[in-house]
Design an enzyme around this catalytic site. Structure first.
Site, PDB file in Angstrom:
ATOM      1  N   GLU A  10     -13.311  -8.895  -8.761  1.00 37.74           N
ATOM      2  CA  GLU A  10     -13.951  -9.037  -7.452  1.00 37.74           C
ATOM      3  C   GLU A  10     -14.984  -7.950  -7.164  1.00 37.74           C
ATOM      4  OE1 GLU A  10      -9.984 -11.139  -7.182  1.00 37.74           O
ATOM      5  OE2 GLU A  10     -10.684  -9.224  -7.967  1.00 37.74           O
ATOM      6  N   HIS A  61      -7.497  -9.120 -14.037  1.00 35.32           N
ATOM      7  CA  HIS A  61      -7.788 -10.079 -12.965  1.00 35.32           C
ATOM      8  C   HIS A  61      -7.025 -11.376 -13.189  1.00 35.32           C
ATOM      9  CE1 HIS A  61      -9.845 -12.467  -9.961  1.00 35.32           C
ATOM     10  NE2 HIS A  61     -10.095 -13.379 -10.889  1.00 35.32           N
ATOM     11  N   HIS A 117      -8.168  -8.184  -0.789  1.00 38.64           N
ATOM     12  CA  HIS A 117      -6.793  -8.676  -0.798  1.00 38.64           C
ATOM     13  C   HIS A 117      -5.926  -7.641  -1.496  1.00 38.64           C
ATOM     14  CE1 HIS A 117      -8.217  -9.917  -4.800  1.00 38.64           C
ATOM     15  NE2 HIS A 117      -6.944  -9.854  -5.177  1.00 38.64           N
ATOM     16  N   GLU A 135      -4.365  -2.472  -4.225  1.00 32.88           N
ATOM     17  CA  GLU A 135      -4.288  -2.378  -5.680  1.00 32.88           C
ATOM     18  C   GLU A 135      -4.839  -1.052  -6.196  1.00 32.88           C
ATOM     19  OE1 GLU A 135      -5.950  -6.008  -7.411  1.00 32.88           O
ATOM     20  OE2 GLU A 135      -5.062  -7.131  -5.754  1.00 32.88           O
TER      21      GLU A 135
END
Length: 275
Positions: A10, A61, A117, A135
């Site tokens: 991302e 990912h 997110h 994360e």
């Protein structure tokens, strides 16, 4: 010298929409190529600093099968596929000298941040010892538990700010300025790669100056979950109980590695739908 490069998608330059990160969508192949090229730029920078370094690249990912193996710099070894120990950090151990995070994104609820997110859409927040971590923080603390500093992070400006809030002296490269969840002002991919290569060489050269992010136990952990079904599943795990609001579960961990693994388990439970 042994180095781990963990590559998410991302936070790659040019990427702003889930159609570019989702294997089922039409833009995904373009996203894979952009991701692989940025990974290669960081590999090149690491080897500019130390041509003898052992470099592992962890595809970090989604399915962990995004980087194009045939296009990856042949001087690196690729870690791909799941499930696997340490998740986004597979290949990391106590003998690793430094970790580099490429293409990372800001945590859920923060921003503006491109595709923000935490792990998946079911995890609303994770708090470790009262501190909200996405994360970036969760993975940096796992590296820190093993004594490994995260010396470089790239992503949008919000991701870079999140990293520097945790480790102020870490090298960060903002390859785009977030305008929202699916919009950004982004560098040209070639410009981003040039900056990443220079920054990776600098970060590896200065690794002794960048401390690991260490969180010592015991640690109180709270996880906010979107789905009541996930909360029901989570409370079946020994030591996990409902806490605070209706969306929160909590547990106490003796050390960070145990906390990290349990958080990963809760994230996996969140993918299970009611029968």
């Amino acid at each position: 010298m042994k180095l781990l490069i963990s590559v998410d998608m991302e936070g790659i330059s040019g990427i702003v929409h889930s159609s570019e990160t989702n294997p089922e969508r039409y833009d995904y192949q373009c996203g894979r190529e952009l991701m692989t090229a940025e990974a290669n730029a960081v590999v090149a920078g690491v080897l500019d600093a130390d041509p003898t370094a052992e470099v592992l690249v962890a595809d970090a990912h989604g399915t962990f099968r995004n980087l194009l193996p045939e296009q990856l710099d042949r001087r690196a070894r690729l870690v791909r596929g799941k499930p696997r120990a340490l998740n986004m950090l597979a290949g990391l151990d106590e003998e690793t000298d430094a970790a580099l995070f490429v293409g990372y994104h800001v945590r859920a609820g923060e921003g503006p941040g491109v595709l923000a997110h935490t792990m998946n859409g079911e995890i609303l927040d994770v708090r470790v010892a009262g501190r909200s971590l996405g994360e970036i923080g969760l993975n940096a603390a796992m590296a820190g538990h093993l004594g490994v500093p995260v010396v470089l992070l790239s992503g949008d400006d919000a991701a870079c700010a999140e990293m520097n809030d945790l480790v102020p002296v870490a090298v960060t490269v903002a390859v785009k300025e977030a305008l929202g969840m699916a919009a950004a002002v982004t560098l040209h991919p070639e410009e981003a790669r040039d900056r990443l290569r220079r920054a990776a060489a600098d970060a590896v050269s200065r690794r002794a100056e960048i401390p690991p992010l260490a969180l010592t136990g015991p640690l109180d952990v709270e996880v906010d979950l979107a789905s009541p079904h996930t909360i029901d599943l989570a409370t079946l795990v020994p030591g996990v109980s409902r806490a605070g609001g209706a969306r929160t579960v909590a547990f106490t961990s003796p050390d960070y590695a145990t906390a990290y693994r349990l958080i990963l388990l809760l994230a996996q439970l969140a993918t299970i739908k009611p029968a």
